[in-house]
Design a protein around this motif. Sequence first.
Motif, short mmCIF file in Angstrom:
data_model
loop_
_atom_site.label_atom_id
_atom_site.label_comp_id
_atom_site.label_asym_id
_atom_site.label_seq_id
_atom_site.Cartn_x
_atom_site.Cartn_y
_atom_site.Cartn_z
N ILE A 50 77.59 58.52 31.81
CA ILE A 50 78.69 59.43 32.10
C ILE A 50 78.28 60.86 31.78
O ILE A 50 77.77 61.14 30.71
N LYS A 51 78.52 61.73 32.74
CA LYS A 51 78.23 63.15 32.55
C LYS A 51 79.43 63.94 33.08
O LYS A 51 79.85 63.74 34.21
N ILE A 52 79.96 64.82 32.26
CA ILE A 52 81.05 65.70 32.70
C ILE A 52 80.39 66.86 33.45
O ILE A 52 79.60 67.61 32.89
N ILE A 53 80.72 66.96 34.72
CA ILE A 53 80.04 67.89 35.61
C ILE A 53 81.03 68.95 36.09
O ILE A 53 82.14 68.62 36.50
N PRO A 54 80.65 70.24 36.07
CA PRO A 54 81.54 71.27 36.61
C PRO A 54 81.79 71.04 38.10
O PRO A 54 80.90 70.62 38.83
N ARG A 111 84.91 59.15 45.36
CA ARG A 111 84.36 60.51 45.33
C ARG A 111 84.78 61.24 44.06
O ARG A 111 83.94 61.85 43.38
N GLU A 112 86.05 61.16 43.71
CA GLU A 112 86.54 61.86 42.51
C GLU A 112 85.89 61.30 41.24
O GLU A 112 85.55 62.06 40.33
N THR A 113 85.71 60.00 41.17
CA THR A 113 85.06 59.39 40.00
C THR A 113 83.62 59.88 39.88
O THR A 113 83.16 60.24 38.79
N LYS A 114 82.91 59.95 41.00
CA LYS A 114 81.53 60.46 41.00
C LYS A 114 81.51 61.94 40.58
O LYS A 114 80.70 62.35 39.74
N GLU A 115 82.40 62.74 41.16
CA GLU A 115 82.43 64.17 40.86
C GLU A 115 82.76 64.45 39.40
O GLU A 115 82.20 65.36 38.79
N GLU A 116 83.66 63.66 38.82
CA GLU A 116 84.15 63.97 37.47
C GLU A 116 83.38 63.27 36.36
O GLU A 116 83.46 63.69 35.21
N THR A 117 82.66 62.19 36.68
CA THR A 117 81.98 61.42 35.62
C THR A 117 80.51 61.14 35.90
O THR A 117 79.80 60.67 35.02
N ASN A 118 80.09 61.34 37.12
CA ASN A 118 78.74 61.01 37.58
C ASN A 118 78.52 59.50 37.72
O ASN A 118 77.40 59.05 37.95
#
Length: 161
Positions: free
Chosen positions: A114-118, A62-69
């Motif tokens: 990879i996308k840095i997402i708020p 979950r954290e990897t998806k939230e922080e990097t997409n």
Amino acid sequence: MKNKFENVTGAGCVIYFDNTKNIIKNKPNKILYLVLINNNDKYDFPKGASDPFENELVCAIRETKEETNLEVNKNYIIDTNKSEIFSEGLVMFLANYILDFKDLNKEPDLCKNIKIIPTKVTDDYSVLEHKGFFWDSYDNIKHNFPLYLQEVLYWAKINIE
């Protein structure tokens, strides 16, 4: 899945790409690590606090998806046999980055997925935990991590080789 570690507070992934065969021409022909850059210009890995009743593997994904997409089994594969608990109850997993099949006939791009997402804090408020990312080798990145993550990076290095 029951936690295999006691006192787990959070989890994350050390995502790496094996570039020893020089697939990515503009990068060192070494193991490359995905490095996030936090707002204090320190290096970081995708990681974060566990939600209630969440095991360490689910938290890391979950954290990897939230922080990097990045998506597990699409962009990276977690080696569930290579995990370790570190200071303050942080569990880290090794995760191997996967190239897209479309990239095999052209110059592969490690950054395209990879996308840095708020991070959404409330319905009206989001915060940007990281301001950027890059891929590089152990020797080039080891000194700009906080001490506890230098330990994580070293663990990753000896468990990948």
